[in-house]
Design a protein around this motif. Structure first.
Motif, PDB file in Angstrom:
ATOM      1  N   ASN A   9       0.849  -1.187   0.000  1.00 19.05           N
ATOM      2  CA  ASN A   9       0.000   0.000   0.000  1.00 19.05           C
ATOM      3  C   ASN A   9       0.888   1.241   0.000  1.00 19.05           C
ATOM      4  OD1 ASN A   9      -1.959   1.916   0.251  1.00 19.05           O
ATOM      5  ND2 ASN A   9      -2.644   1.316   2.296  1.00 19.05           N
ATOM      6  N   TYR A  69      -1.980   8.170   2.897  1.00 17.42           N
ATOM      7  CA  TYR A  69      -2.857   8.298   4.066  1.00 17.42           C
ATOM      8  C   TYR A  69      -4.124   7.452   3.994  1.00 17.42           C
ATOM      9  CZ  TYR A  69      -4.753  11.805   0.851  1.00 17.42           C
ATOM     10  OH  TYR A  69      -5.221  12.459  -0.256  1.00 17.42           O
ATOM     11  N   GLN A  82      -5.508   3.911   4.378  1.00 19.14           N
ATOM     12  CA  GLN A  82      -5.217   2.541   4.754  1.00 19.14           C
ATOM     13  C   GLN A  82      -6.353   1.604   4.358  1.00 19.14           C
ATOM     14  OE1 GLN A  82      -5.891   5.021   7.029  1.00 19.14           O
ATOM     15  NE2 GLN A  82      -6.719   4.162   8.911  1.00 19.14           N
ATOM     16  N   ALA A 126      -1.888  -0.793   6.881  1.00 17.54           N
ATOM     17  CA  ALA A 126      -1.682   0.625   7.160  1.00 17.54           C
ATOM     18  C   ALA A 126      -1.298   1.346   5.875  1.00 17.54           C
ATOM     19  CB  ALA A 126      -0.594   0.803   8.210  1.00 17.54           C
ATOM     20  N   SER A 127      -1.466   2.658   5.850  1.00 24.46           N
ATOM     21  CA  SER A 127      -0.987   3.439   4.713  1.00 24.46           C
ATOM     22  C   SER A 127       0.522   3.614   4.842  1.00 24.46           C
ATOM     23  CB  SER A 127      -1.667   4.806   4.675  1.00 24.46           C
ATOM     24  OG  SER A 127      -1.287   5.577   5.804  1.00 24.46           O
ATOM     25  N   TRP A 128       1.155   3.961   3.720  1.00 26.33           N
ATOM     26  CA  TRP A 128       2.606   4.164   3.715  1.00 26.33           C
ATOM     27  C   TRP A 128       2.988   5.324   4.634  1.00 26.33           C
ATOM     28  CZ3 TRP A 128       6.514   1.309   1.959  1.00 26.33           C
ATOM     29  CH2 TRP A 128       7.776   1.904   1.828  1.00 26.33           C
ATOM     30  N   GLN A 188       1.447   6.215   7.377  1.00 26.54           N
ATOM     31  CA  GLN A 188       1.267   5.832   8.769  1.00 26.54           C
ATOM     32  C   GLN A 188       2.405   4.955   9.255  1.00 26.54           C
ATOM     33  OE1 GLN A 188      -2.750   4.175   8.314  1.00 26.54           O
ATOM     34  NE2 GLN A 188      -3.351   5.385  10.073  1.00 26.54           N
ATOM     35  N   SER A 224       2.295  -1.752   6.020  1.00 28.22           N
ATOM     36  CA  SER A 224       1.540  -1.462   4.801  1.00 28.22           C
ATOM     37  C   SER A 224       1.676  -2.570   3.767  1.00 28.22           C
ATOM     38  CB  SER A 224       2.003  -0.129   4.196  1.00 28.22           C
ATOM     39  OG  SER A 224       3.359  -0.223   3.771  1.00 28.22           O
ATOM     40  N   THR A 276      -6.890   8.656   9.809  1.00 30.49           N
ATOM     41  CA  THR A 276      -5.946   9.636   9.279  1.00 30.49           C
ATOM     42  C   THR A 276      -6.709  10.867   8.806  1.00 30.49           C
ATOM     43  OG1 THR A 276      -4.498   7.873   8.508  1.00 30.49           O
ATOM     44  CG2 THR A 276      -4.129  10.043   7.577  1.00 30.49           C
TER      45      THR A 276
END
Length: 374
Positions: free
Chosen positions: A73, A77, A79, A151-153, A155, A160, A332
Motif C-alpha cells: 500500500n 494516508y 489505509q 496501514a498506509s505508507w 502511517q 503497509s 488519518t
C-alpha cells in the motif's frame, strides 16, 4: 487535538462539501474522503499513491508454479481498514489453485473432474481474502494473517504490506508458457479501486536469511490499483464545520452535505432502537447506519480557532463519528492550509507534512495527521 502556528491565519475555507467566501484561508480536511477527478482515479494530494500487487514465481511444479503474491500500500494516508482487502482476478487458461498459504479463496468452485487430490479452488474467477490473526503456524506466510488490514505508507511502512503464497496448477511450467491473470479487482473494504493489467517486470531479487547471497524470482509481474472517491461513493463521506473564539456563531456543515437520505436510512440519537441487539453490527455491504443530522454525513470535522495573536494562532480540531456501525480505531486526517509548514506545537496526535504538488496552489502546505487508538 490542537495545533499552534506562528503565522496569522488567512480566512477562506474550502472543503470538498462546503465553501464560505467570507473567510480568507484555505482549508481542506478529509477523513477517508478525498476530492479527486471523476474522470480518473487520481488524488492531487497523493498523485503517486497506489496499491501494487506483485507476483513472484518462486519455483516450477509438474503442472504449474508456486508464486509469492505481495500487496504494497503506497498510498500516503488511505489505509485498508477492517474487514480488510478482497482480491480477485480471471485466469487466462484453465488454471486451478492447488494450495494457498497465508490466504484463502471464498469459494472452492466445481472441482468434480479431479479425483483423489482436490484443488483448493477451481473457479475461473477466484476471490481471495487474508487469513485472520492466530491461525496455525503452518498456514502462515510472511506479512499475512492480519484480516486484510494494511496501514498506509504514511502511517507505518512496515505495516503497509500483505502477502500470501499460491500454488497454481495447469498454468504453464516456463516463462514462455505461463499466461498472466487478467481483470484484477480489489476491494478494500468497499469499492473505489481500479486495477490495471498485469505487466511483466524484471524479476525480484531477494537476499537469503543470512544476507550473504542474492537469489531472484523466476518470473515477476506487477498489477497497479488506484483509488477514486467517485467510484467509492457518489457522495462525500465527511464535512467540515467552523467556529472561532471571537464569535458565538458556528458555521455548520451544509444540509445534505453528504447526500439527502430517507428517514429510514438514519436513526435518532435517543431512539430505543439503539438498544436492539446487533444494531451496531457491520453489514457485508458496508451500508452505514447514521445518526439523523441535517448534514447526513458519517464524519464531521470541526475546525475551531481558539486563539489568534500576532505571532501565532491555535486551532482545535474535533472529529465526530455519526456511523453506528463503524469504529475508527485507526484514522488519518489530511488538512491543507497556507501556514501548516510553520507548526510549532501539536497535541494528542502524530503528524508529518506532505509535499505540495504542482496541481495545488504552491502557497498551501499539507499536513498528514495520524492518530491511533488502542
Amino acid at each position: 487535538m490542537e495545533l499552534d502556528n506562528q503565522a496569522n491565519p488567512a480566512h477562506k475555507i474550502h472543503h470538498v462539501v462546503t465553501c464560505c467566501s467570507w473567510l480568507k484561508f484555505t482549508f481542506l480536511a478529509m477523513l477517508f474522503c478525498v476530492l479527486v477527478s471523476p474522470a480518473a482515479a487520481y488524488d492531487p494530494l497523493d498523485p503517486t499513491g497506489n496499491i501494487t500487487i506483485k507476483w513472484d514465481v518462486m519455483s516450477w511444479t509438474p503442472d504449474g508454479y508456486v508464486a509469492a503474491v505481495t500487496m504494497n500500500n503506497f498510498q500516503m494516508y488511505r489505509q485498508i481498514a477492517n474487514p480488510g482487502w478482497t482480491l480477485g482476478w480471471s485466469w487466462a487458461k484453465k488454471e486451478v489453485i492447488w494450495t494457498m498459504v497465508g490466504a484463502q479463496t471464498t469459494e472452492q468452485g466445481d472441482c468434480s473432474k479431479f479425483k483423489g487430490n482436490t484443488p483448493h479452488c477451481c473457479k475461473k474467477t477466484p476471490t481471495v481474502v487474508d487469513l485472520l490473526p492466530g491461525v496455525p503456524y503452518n498456514q502462515q506466510f510472511s506479512n499475512c494473517c492480519k484480516g486484510g488490514v494494511m496501514a498506509s505508507w504514511g502511517q507505518d511502512p512496515s505495516a503497509s504490506v500483505s502477502a500470501f503464497q499460491v500454488s497454481v496448477g495447469q498454468g504453464g511450467t516456463s516463462n514462455k508458457t505461463v499466461k498472466l491473470p487478467k481483470n484484477f479487482t480489489l476491494l478494500g473494504p468497499g469499492p473505489g479501486y481500479t486495477c490495471g493489467p498485469a505487466k511483466v517486470v524484471p524479476s525480484t531479487v531477494f537476499l537469503t536469511p543470512d544476507r550473504r547471497r542474492k537469489t531472484q524470482a523466476l518470473m515477476t509481474w506487477n498489477v497497479t490499483c488506484t483509488y477514486s472517491q467517485f467510484l467509492a461513493s457518489k457522495n462525500p463521506s465527511c464535512c467540515v464545520s467552523f467556529s472561532s473564539f471571537y464569535n458565538d456563531t458556528v458555521v455548520p456543515c451544509p444540509s445534505c452535505a453528504c447526500g439527502c437520505r430517507n428517514k429510514k436510512d438514519c436513526i435518532k440519537g435517543d431512539s430505543k432502537l439503539l438498544k436492539k441487539a446487533g444494531i451496531n453490527t457491520p453489514r457485508k455491504d458496508n451500508a452505514p447506519l447514521l445518526q439523523c443530522t441535517h448534514h447526513m454525513c458519517p464524519i464531521r470535522v470541526h475546525w475551531h480557532v481558539k486563539q489568534n495573536y500576532k505571532d501565532y494562532w491555535r486551532v482545535k480540531m474535533a472529529i465526530t463519528n455519526f456511523n453506528y456501525r463503524l469504529n475508527y480505531t485507526e484514522w488519518t486526517l489530511v488538512a491543507q492550509h497556507p501556514n501548516l509548514n510553520n507548526i510549532t506545537q501539536v497535541f494528542s496526535f502524530d503528524y508529518k507534512p506532505l509535499v505540495a504538488y504542482q496541481s495545488i496552489n504552491d502557497t498551501a502546505s499539507v499536513l498528514l495527521i495520524v492518530f491511533s487508538i488502542f
